[in-house]
Scaffold this motif. Sequence first.
Motif, PDB file in Angstrom:
ATOM      1  N   GLN A  42      -6.619  14.498 -40.034  1.00 42.14           N
ATOM      2  CA  GLN A  42      -6.763  13.953 -38.701  1.00 42.14           C
ATOM      3  C   GLN A  42      -6.215  14.940 -37.690  1.00 42.14           C
ATOM      4  O   GLN A  42      -5.260  15.647 -37.956  1.00 42.14           O
ATOM      5  CB  GLN A  42      -5.995  12.637 -38.574  1.00 42.14           C
ATOM      6  CG  GLN A  42      -6.441  11.589 -39.554  1.00 42.14           C
ATOM      7  CD  GLN A  42      -5.596  10.342 -39.446  1.00 42.14           C
ATOM      8  OE1 GLN A  42      -4.770  10.208 -38.575  1.00 42.14           O
ATOM      9  NE2 GLN A  42      -5.810   9.420 -40.351  1.00 42.14           N
ATOM     10  N   SER A  43      -6.831  14.994 -36.526  1.00 40.95           N
ATOM     11  CA  SER A  43      -6.273  15.783 -35.437  1.00 40.95           C
ATOM     12  C   SER A  43      -5.659  14.798 -34.453  1.00 40.95           C
ATOM     13  O   SER A  43      -6.345  13.934 -33.931  1.00 40.95           O
ATOM     14  CB  SER A  43      -7.364  16.614 -34.773  1.00 40.95           C
ATOM     15  OG  SER A  43      -8.400  15.784 -34.302  1.00 40.95           O
ATOM     16  N   SER A  61     -12.625  16.977 -34.252  1.00 38.05           N
ATOM     17  CA  SER A  61     -12.143  16.485 -35.544  1.00 38.05           C
ATOM     18  C   SER A  61     -11.584  17.686 -36.304  1.00 38.05           C
ATOM     19  O   SER A  61     -11.816  18.841 -35.936  1.00 38.05           O
ATOM     20  CB  SER A  61     -13.275  15.829 -36.323  1.00 38.05           C
ATOM     21  OG  SER A  61     -14.266  16.782 -36.653  1.00 38.05           O
ATOM     22  N   ARG A  62     -10.847  17.432 -37.365  1.00 36.58           N
ATOM     23  CA  ARG A  62     -10.222  18.507 -38.144  1.00 36.58           C
ATOM     24  C   ARG A  62     -11.260  19.519 -38.639  1.00 36.58           C
ATOM     25  O   ARG A  62     -11.032  20.718 -38.591  1.00 36.58           O
ATOM     26  CB  ARG A  62      -9.446  17.907 -39.310  1.00 36.58           C
ATOM     27  CG  ARG A  62      -8.754  18.888 -40.214  1.00 36.58           C
ATOM     28  CD  ARG A  62      -7.584  19.554 -39.634  1.00 36.58           C
ATOM     29  NE  ARG A  62      -6.526  18.587 -39.367  1.00 36.58           N
ATOM     30  CZ  ARG A  62      -5.369  18.927 -38.855  1.00 36.58           C
ATOM     31  NH1 ARG A  62      -5.111  20.172 -38.577  1.00 36.58           N
ATOM     32  NH2 ARG A  62      -4.462  18.023 -38.606  1.00 36.58           N
ATOM     33  N   SER A  63     -12.416  19.040 -39.055  1.00 38.49           N
ATOM     34  CA  SER A  63     -13.457  19.939 -39.571  1.00 38.49           C
ATOM     35  C   SER A  63     -14.226  20.631 -38.460  1.00 38.49           C
ATOM     36  O   SER A  63     -14.943  21.589 -38.711  1.00 38.49           O
ATOM     37  CB  SER A  63     -14.437  19.152 -40.447  1.00 38.49           C
ATOM     38  OG  SER A  63     -15.171  18.241 -39.640  1.00 38.49           O
ATOM     39  N   TYR A  66     -17.220  16.874 -35.372  1.00 37.35           N
ATOM     40  CA  TYR A  66     -17.327  15.879 -34.298  1.00 37.35           C
ATOM     41  C   TYR A  66     -16.353  16.211 -33.174  1.00 37.35           C
ATOM     42  O   TYR A  66     -15.317  16.843 -33.393  1.00 37.35           O
ATOM     43  CB  TYR A  66     -17.015  14.477 -34.831  1.00 37.35           C
ATOM     44  CG  TYR A  66     -18.047  13.958 -35.783  1.00 37.35           C
ATOM     45  CD1 TYR A  66     -19.214  13.369 -35.312  1.00 37.35           C
ATOM     46  CD2 TYR A  66     -17.866  14.052 -37.156  1.00 37.35           C
ATOM     47  CE1 TYR A  66     -20.166  12.888 -36.180  1.00 37.35           C
ATOM     48  CE2 TYR A  66     -18.818  13.574 -38.032  1.00 37.35           C
ATOM     49  CZ  TYR A  66     -19.966  12.998 -37.535  1.00 37.35           C
ATOM     50  OH  TYR A  66     -20.904  12.529 -38.406  1.00 37.35           O
ATOM     51  N   SER A 136      -6.964   9.986 -32.740  1.00 32.74           N
ATOM     52  CA  SER A 136      -7.501  11.035 -33.605  1.00 32.74           C
ATOM     53  C   SER A 136      -9.018  10.991 -33.600  1.00 32.74           C
ATOM     54  O   SER A 136      -9.610   9.912 -33.642  1.00 32.74           O
ATOM     55  CB  SER A 136      -7.040  10.855 -35.050  1.00 32.74           C
ATOM     56  OG  SER A 136      -5.667  11.079 -35.185  1.00 32.74           O
ATOM     57  N   MET A 137      -9.617  12.154 -33.563  1.00 32.80           N
ATOM     58  CA  MET A 137     -11.052  12.280 -33.786  1.00 32.80           C
ATOM     59  C   MET A 137     -11.192  12.598 -35.266  1.00 32.80           C
ATOM     60  O   MET A 137     -10.769  13.655 -35.726  1.00 32.80           O
ATOM     61  CB  MET A 137     -11.615  13.419 -32.916  1.00 32.80           C
ATOM     62  CG  MET A 137     -13.117  13.598 -33.025  1.00 32.80           C
ATOM     63  SD  MET A 137     -14.043  12.241 -32.307  1.00 32.80           S
ATOM     64  CE  MET A 137     -14.959  11.670 -33.722  1.00 32.80           C
ATOM     65  N   LEU A 138     -11.726  11.654 -36.021  1.00 28.66           N
ATOM     66  CA  LEU A 138     -11.807  11.801 -37.476  1.00 28.66           C
ATOM     67  C   LEU A 138     -13.067  12.547 -37.903  1.00 28.66           C
ATOM     68  O   LEU A 138     -14.053  12.590 -37.171  1.00 28.66           O
ATOM     69  CB  LEU A 138     -11.782  10.422 -38.144  1.00 28.66           C
ATOM     70  CG  LEU A 138     -10.586   9.532 -37.815  1.00 28.66           C
ATOM     71  CD1 LEU A 138     -10.706   8.213 -38.557  1.00 28.66           C
ATOM     72  CD2 LEU A 138      -9.284  10.219 -38.134  1.00 28.66           C
ATOM     73  N   ASP A 139     -13.040  13.090 -39.104  1.00 25.40           N
ATOM     74  CA  ASP A 139     -14.192  13.778 -39.661  1.00 25.40           C
ATOM     75  C   ASP A 139     -15.340  12.838 -39.985  1.00 25.40           C
ATOM     76  O   ASP A 139     -16.443  13.270 -40.266  1.00 25.40           O
ATOM     77  CB  ASP A 139     -13.800  14.553 -40.921  1.00 25.40           C
ATOM     78  CG  ASP A 139     -13.007  15.813 -40.594  1.00 25.40           C
ATOM     79  OD1 ASP A 139     -13.195  16.354 -39.484  1.00 25.40           O
ATOM     80  OD2 ASP A 139     -12.210  16.238 -41.427  1.00 25.40           O
ATOM     81  N   SER A 140     -15.094  11.535 -39.927  1.00 25.18           N
ATOM     82  CA  SER A 140     -16.146  10.548 -40.155  1.00 25.18           C
ATOM     83  C   SER A 140     -16.962  10.306 -38.876  1.00 25.18           C
ATOM     84  O   SER A 140     -17.973   9.613 -38.910  1.00 25.18           O
ATOM     85  CB  SER A 140     -15.528   9.223 -40.607  1.00 25.18           C
ATOM     86  OG  SER A 140     -14.691   8.708 -39.581  1.00 25.18           O
ATOM     87  N   PHE A 143     -13.523   7.770 -33.503  1.00 19.64           N
ATOM     88  CA  PHE A 143     -12.381   8.088 -32.657  1.00 19.64           C
ATOM     89  C   PHE A 143     -11.435   6.914 -32.760  1.00 19.64           C
ATOM     90  O   PHE A 143     -11.780   5.800 -32.382  1.00 19.64           O
ATOM     91  CB  PHE A 143     -12.824   8.321 -31.209  1.00 19.64           C
ATOM     92  CG  PHE A 143     -11.734   8.832 -30.319  1.00 19.64           C
ATOM     93  CD1 PHE A 143     -11.278  10.128 -30.448  1.00 19.64           C
ATOM     94  CD2 PHE A 143     -11.145   8.010 -29.370  1.00 19.64           C
ATOM     95  CE1 PHE A 143     -10.263  10.623 -29.650  1.00 19.64           C
ATOM     96  CE2 PHE A 143     -10.128   8.483 -28.563  1.00 19.64           C
ATOM     97  CZ  PHE A 143      -9.701   9.791 -28.692  1.00 19.64           C
TER      98      PHE A 143
END
Length: 146
Positions: A42-43, A61-63, A66, A136-140, A143
């Motif tokens: 998570q960021s 997002s971490r990746s 998104y 957090s902006m998630l990799d899924s 938000f």
Amino acid sequence: MGNFILQPQFSQLTLIRSYSMPVMVFFVLAMAFVVAQAQQMQSNISRGSSLTPTTNSSWLSRSGVYAFGFYKQGNGYAVGIFLAGIPQTTIVWTAKRDDPPLSTNVTLDFTSDGFSLKPTQGQSFVIEYTSGSSASMLDSGNFVIY
């Protein structure tokens, strides 16, 4: 002869017991590692953070797949979730999608009241009420405010 038959069974039971403790410790440590890795994916965005359309325009997002923040829309900008790092803007969700585009002179603030848009001149208005202290902006593509 009876003791000879019981002795191997007892040693097998002792052998199973002697290996069960290290296996259990390994399992607990492995689960702790998995949980730690999931939390690192998570960021985190803390209250007091802000975005503008032209500089620091989104939270990734971490990746990096998104993003939540400003994106170009018509003659101005909109706030939403979109796919980042690709040439063609692909929108996932838009806040206040029926409102006219925003100018470059606006700031999105994460405050104690939620997310508010503040123009350089004029009064700010809240676009989303929330009581969270971080996000957090998630990799899924979700938000999350917590």
